[in-house]
Design a protein around this motif. Structure first.
Motif, PDB file in Angstrom:
ATOM      1  N   ARG A 102       0.832  -1.207   0.000  1.00  0.00           N
ATOM      2  CA  ARG A 102       0.000   0.000   0.000  1.00  0.00           C
ATOM      3  C   ARG A 102       0.867   1.257   0.000  1.00  0.00           C
ATOM      4  O   ARG A 102       0.531   2.252  -0.655  1.00  0.00           O
ATOM      5  CB  ARG A 102      -0.903  -0.027   1.234  1.00  0.00           C
ATOM      6  N   ALA A 103       1.986   1.222   0.723  1.00  0.00           N
ATOM      7  CA  ALA A 103       2.895   2.370   0.731  1.00  0.00           C
ATOM      8  C   ALA A 103       3.429   2.640  -0.672  1.00  0.00           C
ATOM      9  O   ALA A 103       3.551   3.802  -1.085  1.00  0.00           O
ATOM     10  CB  ALA A 103       4.051   2.115   1.701  1.00  0.00           C
ATOM     11  N   ALA A 104       3.751   1.582  -1.420  1.00  0.00           N
ATOM     12  CA  ALA A 104       4.235   1.751  -2.795  1.00  0.00           C
ATOM     13  C   ALA A 104       3.147   2.333  -3.695  1.00  0.00           C
ATOM     14  O   ALA A 104       3.430   3.136  -4.590  1.00  0.00           O
ATOM     15  CB  ALA A 104       4.723   0.413  -3.345  1.00  0.00           C
ATOM     16  N   GLU A 105       1.899   1.928  -3.454  1.00  0.00           N
ATOM     17  CA  GLU A 105       0.785   2.460  -4.246  1.00  0.00           C
ATOM     18  C   GLU A 105       0.563   3.944  -3.983  1.00  0.00           C
ATOM     19  O   GLU A 105       0.176   4.700  -4.885  1.00  0.00           O
ATOM     20  CB  GLU A 105      -0.497   1.681  -3.932  1.00  0.00           C
ATOM     21  N   LEU A 106       0.805   4.374  -2.755  1.00  0.00           N
ATOM     22  CA  LEU A 106       0.508   5.751  -2.356  1.00  0.00           C
ATOM     23  C   LEU A 106       1.730   6.659  -2.319  1.00  0.00           C
ATOM     24  O   LEU A 106       1.607   7.834  -1.973  1.00  0.00           O
ATOM     25  CB  LEU A 106      -0.129   5.751  -0.950  1.00  0.00           C
ATOM     26  N   ILE A 107       2.904   6.124  -2.647  1.00  0.00           N
ATOM     27  CA  ILE A 107       4.151   6.863  -2.409  1.00  0.00           C
ATOM     28  C   ILE A 107       4.169   8.212  -3.104  1.00  0.00           C
ATOM     29  O   ILE A 107       3.694   8.360  -4.235  1.00  0.00           O
ATOM     30  CB  ILE A 107       5.381   6.013  -2.818  1.00  0.00           C
ATOM     31  N   SER A 108       4.707   9.194  -2.406  1.00  0.00           N
ATOM     32  CA  SER A 108       4.841  10.565  -2.904  1.00  0.00           C
ATOM     33  C   SER A 108       6.303  10.975  -2.799  1.00  0.00           C
ATOM     34  O   SER A 108       7.092  10.302  -2.120  1.00  0.00           O
ATOM     35  CB  SER A 108       3.982  11.510  -2.059  1.00  0.00           C
ATOM     36  N   PRO A 109       6.694  12.067  -3.444  1.00  0.00           N
ATOM     37  CA  PRO A 109       8.085  12.542  -3.280  1.00  0.00           C
ATOM     38  C   PRO A 109       8.455  12.766  -1.814  1.00  0.00           C
ATOM     39  O   PRO A 109       9.568  12.463  -1.399  1.00  0.00           O
ATOM     40  CB  PRO A 109       8.090  13.852  -4.063  1.00  0.00           C
ATOM     41  N   GLU A 110       7.509  13.262  -1.023  1.00  0.00           N
ATOM     42  CA  GLU A 110       7.782  13.464   0.401  1.00  0.00           C
ATOM     43  C   GLU A 110       8.006  12.120   1.100  1.00  0.00           C
ATOM     44  O   GLU A 110       8.897  11.984   1.942  1.00  0.00           O
ATOM     45  CB  GLU A 110       6.611  14.186   1.069  1.00  0.00           C
ATOM     46  N   GLY A 111       7.213  11.119   0.724  1.00  0.00           N
ATOM     47  CA  GLY A 111       7.378   9.796   1.311  1.00  0.00           C
ATOM     48  C   GLY A 111       8.722   9.185   0.969  1.00  0.00           C
ATOM     49  O   GLY A 111       9.378   8.573   1.826  1.00  0.00           O
ATOM     50  N   VAL A 112       9.145   9.352  -0.276  1.00  0.00           N
ATOM     51  CA  VAL A 112      10.464   8.859  -0.695  1.00  0.00           C
ATOM     52  C   VAL A 112      11.558   9.537   0.120  1.00  0.00           C
ATOM     53  O   VAL A 112      12.496   8.883   0.601  1.00  0.00           O
ATOM     54  CB  VAL A 112      10.686   9.109  -2.197  1.00  0.00           C
ATOM     55  N   GLU A 113      11.421  10.832   0.302  1.00  0.00           N
ATOM     56  CA  GLU A 113      12.409  11.581   1.076  1.00  0.00           C
ATOM     57  C   GLU A 113      12.470  11.088   2.518  1.00  0.00           C
ATOM     58  O   GLU A 113      13.559  10.936   3.092  1.00  0.00           O
ATOM     59  CB  GLU A 113      12.056  13.070   1.050  1.00  0.00           C
ATOM     60  N   ARG A 114      11.324  10.801   3.105  1.00  0.00           N
ATOM     61  CA  ARG A 114      11.289  10.309   4.494  1.00  0.00           C
ATOM     62  C   ARG A 114      11.938   8.930   4.608  1.00  0.00           C
ATOM     63  O   ARG A 114      12.682   8.660   5.553  1.00  0.00           O
ATOM     64  CB  ARG A 114       9.847  10.260   4.987  1.00  0.00           C
ATOM     65  N   LEU A 115      11.668   8.061   3.639  1.00  0.00           N
ATOM     66  CA  LEU A 115      12.276   6.731   3.648  1.00  0.00           C
ATOM     67  C   LEU A 115      13.795   6.813   3.524  1.00  0.00           C
ATOM     68  O   LEU A 115      14.534   6.150   4.255  1.00  0.00           O
ATOM     69  CB  LEU A 115      11.713   5.885   2.505  1.00  0.00           C
ATOM     70  N   ARG A 116      14.254   7.626   2.593  1.00  0.00           N
ATOM     71  CA  ARG A 116      15.704   7.731   2.373  1.00  0.00           C
ATOM     72  C   ARG A 116      16.392   8.401   3.566  1.00  0.00           C
ATOM     73  O   ARG A 116      17.519   8.037   3.925  1.00  0.00           O
ATOM     74  CB  ARG A 116      15.995   8.486   1.072  1.00  0.00           C
ATOM     75  N   ALA A 117      15.711   9.360   4.175  1.00  0.00           N
ATOM     76  CA  ALA A 117      16.280  10.025   5.348  1.00  0.00           C
ATOM     77  C   ALA A 117      16.408   9.039   6.503  1.00  0.00           C
ATOM     78  O   ALA A 117      17.421   9.024   7.221  1.00  0.00           O
ATOM     79  CB  ALA A 117      15.413  11.215   5.748  1.00  0.00           C
TER      80      ALA A 117
END
Length: 226
Positions: free
Chosen positions: A106-121
């Motif tokens: 579900r996270a992959a379905e909803l992922i946003s640029p902000e979400g990507v940034e949070r994961l990488r951080a």
């Protein structure tokens, strides 16, 4: 004019710092089995050892009880919780396999640029353990909890995030005293998860989380019960 800044209550701040220090010290003793699983915890004994009053010890034990590391028995005081039984261990991982692969998909379905940034951080905060005791593994334990909680949060379901956090599974898993030379392995699997979710690939994210949990269960932990 700017609002006046409220003065800092230094006594309250010192008290909070003391309570946090005592909490971390007792937690370390529980995680490293200095206080053996199932053993009685002496409030007076710990207060003497740390040269503090009983108040911060009691506050620390209440926090540890909420995390499932201590249990309060009526008229007897606190005990360290036993290690997970095989049945409890299997139940925990069955629950995780129901919950977390779905959350990753579900996270992959909803992922946003902000979400990507949070994961990488969050991934950038991870460091390999420096020793085999809890002090050396503490940063990885904290990262592991934050990382899985973040994925649950990115699924968009507050119920899923809350259900995962209530298990306190990262503490119970690391407390098992398994072969802790697994830092690089865990972080490699976390990187695969971040890439799958960040690329918006639900199937890959679900598969990566399933593999991650199954590896933790079968390759790294369940053999302790054999």
């Amino acid at each position: 004019m700017s609002e006046p800044v409220a003065p800092v209550d230094r006594r309250l701040l010192r008290r909070q710092m003391l309570a946090d220090d005592v909490y971390e010290a007792i937690k370390t003793m529980l995680m490293d089995h200095v206080i053996r699983p199932g053993a009685r915890i002496s409030i007076d004994g710990l207060a003497r050892e740390f040269q503090v009053s009983s108040t911060p010890v009691r506050e620390a034990l209440a926090r540890l009880e909420s995390e499932g590391l201590a249990v309060k028995e009526p008229l007897k005081g606190y005990r360290a919780t036993p290690l997970l039984s095989l049945e409890e261990f299997d139940d925990l991982y069955r629950f995780r396999l129901l919950l977390e692969p779905w959350a990753a998909r579900r996270a992959a379905e909803l992922i946003s640029p902000e979400g990507v940034e949070r994961l990488r951080a969050e991934l950038a905060t991870a460091v390999e353990p420096t020793s085999i005791d809890y002090a050396g593994y503490k940063s990885l334990t904290v990262h592991d909890n934050r990382f899985h909680s973040l994925i649950a949060s990115l699924s968009g379901s507050e119920q899923v995030r809350s259900a995962f956090e209530r298990t306190h599974c990262h503490l119970h898993i690391f407390r098992l005293h398994y072969d802790r030379d697994i830092g690089p392995e865990v972080l490699t699997e976390h990187r695969v998860l971040v890439e799958a979710i960040s690329s918006g690939d639900p199937a890959a994210a679900e598969s990566a989380m399933t593999r991650h949990i199954e590896n933790s269960m079968t390759l790294r932990l369940r053999r302790l019960y054999e």
